[in-house]
Design an enzyme around this catalytic site. Structure first.
Site, PDB file in Angstrom:
ATOM      1  CD  GLU A  36      -5.308   6.147  -0.816  1.00 53.42           C
ATOM      2  OE1 GLU A  36      -6.455   5.686  -0.813  1.00 53.42           O
ATOM      3  OE2 GLU A  36      -4.459   5.858   0.061  1.00 53.42           O
ATOM      4  CG  ASP A  80      -4.593   2.100  -3.055  1.00 58.41           C
ATOM      5  OD1 ASP A  80      -3.655   1.553  -2.447  1.00 58.41           O
ATOM      6  OD2 ASP A  80      -5.258   3.034  -2.581  1.00 58.41           O
ATOM      7  CG  ASP A 112      -1.939   1.081   1.223  1.00 61.52           C
ATOM      8  OD1 ASP A 112      -2.109   1.739   0.183  1.00 61.52           O
ATOM      9  OD2 ASP A 112      -2.558   1.306   2.270  1.00 61.52           O
TER      10      ASP A 112
END
Lengths: 506, 506
Positions: free
Chosen positions: B374, B399, B340
């Site tokens: 993000e 993602d 991630d």
């Protein structure tokens, strides 16, 4: 009488024996000719094929022997499985597995009220008090504790931080027994003691990171237990160890370490698989890695007093011969100690309670023992063996987690391993706990085994055991009530069948 | 021409048509009688069974329609799969999967040199510099960054410690956006917002522990993002959240949280599943639990400047229409950010590099974008959409981890979902990436989708994704090179087939 009877019989047989080539009366002439012809053909066949026939007879004798001898041995040998083993085993398994036990709920209470039961801690002694009180409530024949002098190591504040090539705090746990320290130095990474020897000239003044990939516990744990002195021997100022586990979620694993006499003591800690790989990868990218290791750890100058706690059901026939079942009460400070080894002691305790609640009186005494200080000294196991080896008939420890039970590791004579296999096959098939193999027992009952007594360890599915071993992950969420019940059934059945065993085990 | 030809043909057919009851010449008399008899039998049959025959004809027409209409539509519709999609797809998959890519090694370098790429950190900006430099070396048609103003939250020292009924340090992570605090108070445990509402009178002055069991991420994460304000609304002085994960090895999970306007801000942190259960179990045993939460966290008064980084291959036919593929460059501070979302950006980047290295020129421009921020603001995705929505033909984000690819979630018209299924079935079967379903896209390309552009997200096997999501466990040891190569193949193939799509997607 028997031999006389045999003799009489053989005489009778001889008197009535009609040999094939004897003529008994004239009316048999024709048939005799036919018979004689047949006889000569058979005789010819025998002469021609005598080797094959001899072999055939030998094989038949061998088969008869293979079948008959064990039957006779079992029928007449003085050491054998008790007739009640089967019946009681079924009752125990039915009760533990179908109706359930209190193993899960007792363990939950134990680890919720007393997590982190490290030797010397209030938590451990409070836990032992609680166990003793509960055992008294359970109404066993004898409940007692024996004092044991134990090491008293405390963790204190600690941290390990990468300072170069960037600032990054690592998850870490100081190793039990480590001294304090505040060391900032470059890291040198080795994957084995051999590589350390090869690179010995580069070690002086550095922090050595032992980044050995987990193969199995007993092989890989040597870097945790012996890494510090190995590093210090070449002038290392601290030792970091890749945690002893095959899988990690940012999880450091603590555990005991030992300093070698005559070598400087240096501080030592475990870091995670993730950070060990990170440092290794930085080294591969030619980055100089500087780490600060800060530890306030200390071994208190005075040992603490802890206790082994035990309870028993007295044997009806051989009360002075004791079948010991147990686990250890202490755990690492950061763990709740549910798998290691709250589950072990609770399952053994619940096994004894189940036998009692079913009104079964074993022939030999069955005793549950909660050993203390298994994690960093094993003084509990040693003290117990010193006091009670002589009266020990057999011992079983559970200290590899109480997940799905598979069988027992046994340290005993081949005959005893065969005997236990007989028990397992006869009564433990319903819970598939039939794997009886020669193998390591527990640390605590290992002292009894070293003193010459046969012993065993409950073997369970340990596929994930080392994921959370000696970590904050060793907690109630890893426990499964029905698997624990099966462990209770396995321990209770095996203990009872051994306590009722006809004859000796060795 | 076609209609004229049809007309001619039909006239010819009419002229030669012999109706079954017409007499054509006398020699046919006998057979005619026979024929007439047959005809009347058929006629009778038709009259008798006309309903069944009608149904049969209807079914035949339906089958013909089902088979023919899509064939005709596909043959003549203006929007369709490019002829080269199949050929290029095979080449891409063969190269990525059989020969391999640099995805794993590039990711390893990225996360080793720049772990913990939180917005505002030097690590993130260094990582973006490195990516940009590498992209320039790769020789793409355009490499650039766009500045993005991002929040700058820093963790600082932090701890959560049980003070009563015993002293126990917990593994914890402050939540991104939380204020600092040093709070010692009794803990009240709730399993849901509903239970909090029910117990609202008991909350004042307490630390609220949200101990909600993980069901799925989007449902359970609300306690992390909204727990603090929900607790503060009733006078809670701090909020602890059970980490948003189904499995733990003593692993706290951080993540972003938001304060509700008009409600006091209180400090908030995640604790592990193990400790959340421990506190809950203490409460069940009627123990008063007192915890100290200490956090130095702060959101800096000034926002930081970060950057979206991008590179592209210009399209040959429609250079101004852009197919965007990407992931985000930032990660949580404690994570290496391999899954991630280092893996996401590297896989998209490697997909573009593979297309380039095979000498394939797409019809539309394909651009890889590394969005910033993000994790705690999504300012990168928002800024990108503000600048580039108009030119966007389609976008795909990765993602959710780059494990085994399974397919794509799509937010688009039903027709486009059907179109992408056509591509997947045609070219992605060899890597079993054929699941095309309507579903959530990424946070970053979500802004493009909100602006009306069709988009997708690469879907992978996420069975263990939330085990290490937002933790120190998100590291290289979770990555599998061959799975990453399959993700590269899936992204490159889908991006190329979309960029060469004949007609529009919407």
């Amino acid at each position: 009488m028997a031999s006389q009877y045999t003799k009489l019989q053989s005489i009778e047989v001889e008197d009535n024996l009609l040999l094939p080539y004897q003529v008994s009366n004239p009316t048999q002439k024709k048939s005799q000719n036919k018979f004689a012809s047949y006889f000569y053909r058979v005789k010819g066949y025998i002469i021609k094929k005598w080797k094959i026939l001899l072999l055939l007879m030998f094989v038949l004798l061998l088969i008869a022997g293979v079948i008959l001898i064990p039957v006779l041995v079992l029928r007449y040998k003085t050491s054998t499985i008790s007739d009640q083993c089967d019946e009681y085993g079924k009752e125990i398994i039915n009760n533990a597995v179908q109706k359930g036990t209190e193993a899960y709920s007792r363990l939950s209470t134990l680890v919720t009220l007393f997590p982190g039961r490290l030797s010397g801690s209030e938590q451990l002694e409070n836990a032992i008090d609680w166990i003793q009180d509960m055992m008294l409530d359970d109404g066993f024949d004898l409940v007692k504790t024996d004092d044991v002098e134990v090491t008293h190591w405390v963790r204190g504040d600690e941290s390990a931080t990468i300072l170069q090539p960037y600032h990054r705090k690592m998850n870490m746990l100081g190793l039990g027994g480590s001294i304090a320290g505040n060391v900032t130095a470059e890291v040198i990474v080795v994957s084995s003691f051999d590589e350390l020897d090869t690179l010995q000239d580069q070690v002086k003044g550095k922090i050595v990171l032992f980044n050995a990939i987990f193969t199995n516990y007993s092989s890989t744990v040597q870097y945790r237990s012996g890494g510090a002195s190995a590093a210090a021997k070449y002038g290392g100022v601290a030792a970091l160890v890749r945690s002893i586990t095959p899988y990690s979620l940012g999880t450091p694993h603590t555990g005991v370490m030992f300093y070698q006499d005559g070598i400087d003591k240096i501080p030592t800690a475990a870091i995670t698989l993730e950070d060990a790989d990170l440092i290794q990868n930085l080294a591969i990218l030619n980055q100089t890695v500087i780490v600060n290791l800060y530890m306030e750890a200390q071994t208190m100058p005075t040992n603490a007093i802890s206790r082994n706690v035990m309870a028993q059901i007295n044997g009806s026939t051989y009360p002075d011969e004791v079948v010991v079942i147990g686990g250890h009460t202490d755990s690492w400070d950061v763990a709740q100690g549910a798998m290691d080894d709250g589950g072990g002691i609770v399952v053994a305790w619940e096994a004894l309670r189940l036998i009692k609640s079913l009104g079964i009186i074993p022939k030999r005494t069955i005793r549950v023992v909660g050993w203390t200080n298994e994690e960093n000294g094993a003084a509990g196991g040693a003290a117990y063996a010193q006091l009670y080896t002589n009266e020990t008939f057999f011992s079983i420890e559970s200290d590899i987690g109480v997940t799905q039970p598979l069988g027992f590791n046994v340290m005993a004579s081949e005959q005893t391993i065969t005997d236990l296999q007989l028990i397992a096959d006869k009564v433990l098939s319903p819970i598939k706990t039939t794997s009886i193999v020669e193998g390591e027992v527990g640390t605590d009952n290992g002292f009894l085994v070293s003193n010459g007594k046969p012993g065993a360890q409950l073997i369970t599915d340990e596929s994930k055991y080392f994921w959370y071993h000696h970590t904050a992950g060793d907690a109630m969420d890893k426990m499964d009530p029905s698997q624990m019940n099966q462990c209770v059934a396995a321990m209770a059945t095996m203990a009872l069948c051994i306590s009722n065993w006809v004859g000796q085990l060795n």
